[in-house]
Design a protein around this motif. Structure first.
Motif, PDB file in Angstrom:
ATOM      1  N   LEU A 195       0.829  -1.194  -0.105  1.00 17.19           N
ATOM      2  CA  LEU A 195      -0.072   0.040  -0.179  1.00 17.19           C
ATOM      3  C   LEU A 195       0.812   1.374   0.126  1.00 17.19           C
ATOM      4  O   LEU A 195       1.805   1.339   0.904  1.00 17.19           O
ATOM      5  CB  LEU A 195      -0.907   0.193   1.280  1.00 17.19           C
ATOM      6  CG  LEU A 195      -2.021  -0.989   1.204  1.00 17.19           C
ATOM      7  CD1 LEU A 195      -2.785  -0.958   2.761  1.00 17.19           C
ATOM      8  CD2 LEU A 195      -3.206  -0.251   0.344  1.00 17.19           C
ATOM      9  N   GLN A 196       0.826   1.890  -0.989  1.00 18.14           N
ATOM     10  CA  GLN A 196       1.661   3.209  -1.134  1.00 18.14           C
ATOM     11  C   GLN A 196       1.093   4.486  -0.405  1.00 18.14           C
ATOM     12  O   GLN A 196       0.034   4.891  -0.895  1.00 18.14           O
ATOM     13  CB  GLN A 196       1.526   3.357  -2.771  1.00 18.14           C
ATOM     14  CG  GLN A 196       2.658   4.197  -3.108  1.00 18.14           C
ATOM     15  CD  GLN A 196       4.159   3.408  -3.267  1.00 18.14           C
ATOM     16  OE1 GLN A 196       4.361   2.251  -3.597  1.00 18.14           O
ATOM     17  NE2 GLN A 196       5.240   3.951  -2.778  1.00 18.14           N
ATOM     18  N   ARG A 197       1.699   5.026   0.577  1.00 21.78           N
ATOM     19  CA  ARG A 197       1.193   6.096   1.140  1.00 21.78           C
ATOM     20  C   ARG A 197       1.316   7.390   0.308  1.00 21.78           C
ATOM     21  O   ARG A 197       2.076   7.420  -0.371  1.00 21.78           O
ATOM     22  CB  ARG A 197       2.022   6.485   2.488  1.00 21.78           C
ATOM     23  CG  ARG A 197       1.843   5.407   3.670  1.00 21.78           C
ATOM     24  CD  ARG A 197       2.629   5.765   4.694  1.00 21.78           C
ATOM     25  NE  ARG A 197       2.686   4.896   5.764  1.00 21.78           N
ATOM     26  CZ  ARG A 197       2.969   3.768   5.958  1.00 21.78           C
ATOM     27  NH1 ARG A 197       3.552   3.282   4.967  1.00 21.78           N
ATOM     28  NH2 ARG A 197       2.631   3.181   7.105  1.00 21.78           N
ATOM     29  N   CYS A 198       0.385   8.195   0.240  1.00 19.56           N
ATOM     30  CA  CYS A 198       0.161   9.388  -0.201  1.00 19.56           C
ATOM     31  C   CYS A 198       1.072  10.397   0.230  1.00 19.56           C
ATOM     32  O   CYS A 198       1.274  10.431   1.112  1.00 19.56           O
ATOM     33  CB  CYS A 198      -1.348  10.043   0.009  1.00 19.56           C
ATOM     34  SG  CYS A 198      -1.732  11.953  -0.660  1.00 19.56           S
ATOM     35  N   GLY A 250      -9.840  12.641  -3.593  1.00 21.61           N
ATOM     36  CA  GLY A 250      -9.413  11.894  -2.573  1.00 21.61           C
ATOM     37  C   GLY A 250      -8.602  12.267  -1.701  1.00 21.61           C
ATOM     38  O   GLY A 250      -7.892  11.766  -0.719  1.00 21.61           O
ATOM     39  N   ILE A 251      -7.741  13.449  -2.061  1.00 15.73           N
ATOM     40  CA  ILE A 251      -6.553  14.005  -1.323  1.00 15.73           C
ATOM     41  C   ILE A 251      -7.030  15.330  -0.707  1.00 15.73           C
ATOM     42  O   ILE A 251      -6.671  15.589   0.381  1.00 15.73           O
ATOM     43  CB  ILE A 251      -5.398  14.105  -2.319  1.00 15.73           C
ATOM     44  CG1 ILE A 251      -5.070  12.647  -2.793  1.00 15.73           C
ATOM     45  CG2 ILE A 251      -4.280  14.596  -1.508  1.00 15.73           C
ATOM     46  CD1 ILE A 251      -3.953  12.555  -4.002  1.00 15.73           C
ATOM     47  N   HIS A 252      -7.453  16.125  -1.659  1.00 14.26           N
ATOM     48  CA  HIS A 252      -8.019  17.601  -0.992  1.00 14.26           C
ATOM     49  C   HIS A 252      -9.195  17.625  -0.833  1.00 14.26           C
ATOM     50  O   HIS A 252     -10.172  17.155  -1.632  1.00 14.26           O
ATOM     51  CB  HIS A 252      -7.592  18.605  -2.070  1.00 14.26           C
ATOM     52  CG  HIS A 252      -6.092  18.602  -2.629  1.00 14.26           C
ATOM     53  ND1 HIS A 252      -5.669  17.567  -3.859  1.00 14.26           N
ATOM     54  CD2 HIS A 252      -4.989  19.191  -2.255  1.00 14.26           C
ATOM     55  CE1 HIS A 252      -4.376  17.818  -3.839  1.00 14.26           C
ATOM     56  NE2 HIS A 252      -3.933  18.608  -2.905  1.00 14.26           N
ATOM     57  N   TRP A 253      -9.597  18.082   0.210  1.00 15.77           N
ATOM     58  CA  TRP A 253     -10.976  18.094   0.962  1.00 15.77           C
ATOM     59  C   TRP A 253     -11.708  19.217   1.363  1.00 15.77           C
ATOM     60  O   TRP A 253     -10.899  20.148   1.891  1.00 15.77           O
ATOM     61  CB  TRP A 253     -10.938  17.072   2.115  1.00 15.77           C
ATOM     62  CG  TRP A 253     -10.797  15.599   1.859  1.00 15.77           C
ATOM     63  CD1 TRP A 253      -9.427  14.862   1.771  1.00 15.77           C
ATOM     64  CD2 TRP A 253     -11.542  14.564   1.433  1.00 15.77           C
ATOM     65  NE1 TRP A 253      -9.433  13.829   1.320  1.00 15.77           N
ATOM     66  CE2 TRP A 253     -10.846  13.352   1.128  1.00 15.77           C
ATOM     67  CE3 TRP A 253     -12.956  14.612   1.246  1.00 15.77           C
ATOM     68  CZ2 TRP A 253     -11.171  12.245   0.823  1.00 15.77           C
ATOM     69  CZ3 TRP A 253     -13.389  13.182   0.930  1.00 15.77           C
ATOM     70  CH2 TRP A 253     -12.621  12.180   0.835  1.00 15.77           C
ATOM     71  N   VAL A 302      -5.334  11.919  12.910  1.00 17.72           N
ATOM     72  CA  VAL A 302      -5.495  12.506  11.666  1.00 17.72           C
ATOM     73  C   VAL A 302      -5.799  11.473  10.736  1.00 17.72           C
ATOM     74  O   VAL A 302      -6.072  10.466  11.071  1.00 17.72           O
ATOM     75  CB  VAL A 302      -4.166  13.163  11.386  1.00 17.72           C
ATOM     76  CG1 VAL A 302      -3.910  14.292  12.237  1.00 17.72           C
ATOM     77  CG2 VAL A 302      -2.973  12.197  11.277  1.00 17.72           C
ATOM     78  N   MET A 303      -6.065  11.982   9.382  1.00 12.85           N
ATOM     79  CA  MET A 303      -6.465  10.940   8.706  1.00 12.85           C
ATOM     80  C   MET A 303      -5.338  10.609   7.495  1.00 12.85           C
ATOM     81  O   MET A 303      -4.675  11.786   6.948  1.00 12.85           O
ATOM     82  CB  MET A 303      -7.722  11.405   7.785  1.00 12.85           C
ATOM     83  CG  MET A 303      -9.233  11.244   8.362  1.00 12.85           C
ATOM     84  SD  MET A 303      -9.444   9.365   8.446  1.00 12.85           S
ATOM     85  CE  MET A 303      -9.292   8.770   7.029  1.00 12.85           C
ATOM     86  N   GLY A 304      -4.990   9.628   7.059  1.00 10.02           N
ATOM     87  CA  GLY A 304      -4.131   9.307   6.168  1.00 10.02           C
ATOM     88  C   GLY A 304      -4.773   8.546   4.738  1.00 10.02           C
ATOM     89  O   GLY A 304      -5.884   7.916   4.948  1.00 10.02           O
ATOM     90  N   LEU A 305      -3.917   8.461   3.740  1.00  6.72           N
ATOM     91  CA  LEU A 305      -4.421   8.000   2.510  1.00  6.72           C
ATOM     92  C   LEU A 305      -3.404   7.085   1.990  1.00  6.72           C
ATOM     93  O   LEU A 305      -2.258   7.420   1.758  1.00  6.72           O
ATOM     94  CB  LEU A 305      -4.845   8.806   1.512  1.00  6.72           C
ATOM     95  CG  LEU A 305      -5.218   8.097   0.059  1.00  6.72           C
ATOM     96  CD1 LEU A 305      -6.259   7.223   0.132  1.00  6.72           C
ATOM     97  CD2 LEU A 305      -5.649   9.220  -0.964  1.00  6.72           C
TER      98      LEU A 305
END
Ligand code: BMA
Length: 308
Positions: free
Chosen positions: A3-6, A60-63, A289-292
């Motif tokens: 799984l590649q971290r953003c 999915g990255i900028h909210w 916090v939230m990660g992707l």
């Protein structure tokens, strides 16, 4: 599988100017629908009560977040002390959220999961993702959580995963209000002889339907309370049958914000939507916090089918 971290993680941070989401924003459910990602995140602020916040994104990255919660505790309700760890799914034109309801009353046996109260697996529904109607818990009389609905009916009934400690279990319902105890079968539990998932396990986001079976991500912790992630494959028509369960974990805390936060050494995921063949694995880091992280769906399927 990797799984590649953003590269710009974390993707969502607490807002220090907000009373209700100034401390932690984590363990979000994320739905992809009509070209947009919709995030429902667990937020804690000055009173330490968990509420559900809402944010929308194209990539999915900028909210973009709404500045007030979409779901809050009901006074004297089963969720009077907070709403935790939402998972969101669309089934036949209706949106459903499953969340852990933390209330004042402990109706279970043995040791409560949460201090001074009980937790129940609640279900809510919505037609517009902003206004939600709370339905009922999947079961009463026990501390139960980590419940998530399958994205389609199985043999004509709604199906759900839930965690009846120490096992991940299955449940069926015709109307999402009555869940027949006779149909509540265990699927799998911790593996005492395996290093990372030997103590406790629970399901993650909505299972992913593939031609080989349901791809199911799950979390687990060991004796040192390190939360890691794994994946398995369940039979499409009878998800109590585990077809494959690789031995190795696929993801664990590595970054500083996963190792340190409100609760150390935690990666915890409630969402794994698939968009254009890519799994978007959203996760809370250290309950703060939230990660992707992402991976090609094909790679995850190959892993679950072939890894020892
Ligand atoms: C679990 C849940 C999660 C949390 C995790 C680590 O029991 O309560 O919300 O992320 O513990 O603290």
């Amino acid at each position: 599988m990797k799984l590649q971290r953003c590269s710009i993680n974390p993707i969502l941070l607490p807002d220090p100017t907000s009373e209700w989401e100034c401390y932690n924003v984590f363990n979000a459910g994320v739905l992809y629908d009509n070209g947009l990602f919709y995030m429902f995140y667990r937020a804690q602020g000055l009173d330490w009560v968990s509420r559900i916040g809402y944010a929308v994104s194209v990539d999915g990255i900028h909210w973009n977040r709404l500045r007030k919660p979409v779901l809050e505790p009901t006074e004297d309700g089963v969720d009077s002390r907070g709403l935790e760890d939402p998972r969101v799914v669309k089934i036949e034109d209706m949106y459903y959220m499953t969340y852990t309801a933390y209330g004042r009353e402990f109706t279970g046996k043995g040791k409560p999961t949460h201090l001074g109260g009980g937790i129940l697996p609640m279900i809510a529904r919505s037609t517009n993702l902003i206004t939600w109607e709370k339905l009922d818990p999947l079961v009463r009389g026990e501390d139960n959580k980590d419940h998530v609905l399958f994205p389609r009916k199985i043999k004509g009934r709604f199906a759900a995963l839930h965690r009846r400690w120490p096992n991940v279990c299955l449940a069926y319902s015709h109307d999402l209000r009555t869940w027949n105890e006779m149909d509540m079968a265990p699927i799998f539990g911790p593996r005492p002889d395996n290093d990372w998932d030997c103590t406790s396990v629970g399901g993650n986001g909505v299972p992913i339907e593939t031609e080989h079976g349901w791809l199911m991500f799950y979390h687990a912790y060991d004796a040192a309370h390190i939360y890691r992630q794994g994946v398995c494959l369940l039979d499409l028509e009878d998800p109590t049958k585990v077809l494959r369960r690789p031995k190795a974990a696929i993801f664990w805390p590595e970054e500083l914000w996963e190792l340190r936060g409100d609760v150390p050494n935690v990666v915890f995921s409630c969402a794994n939507p698939v968009v254009d063949g890519t799994i978007y694995f959203f996760y809370g880091g250290a309950d703060h916090v939230m990660g992707l992280a992402t991976a090609p769906l094909e790679e995850a399927v190959n892993f679950v089918l072939n890894a020892p």
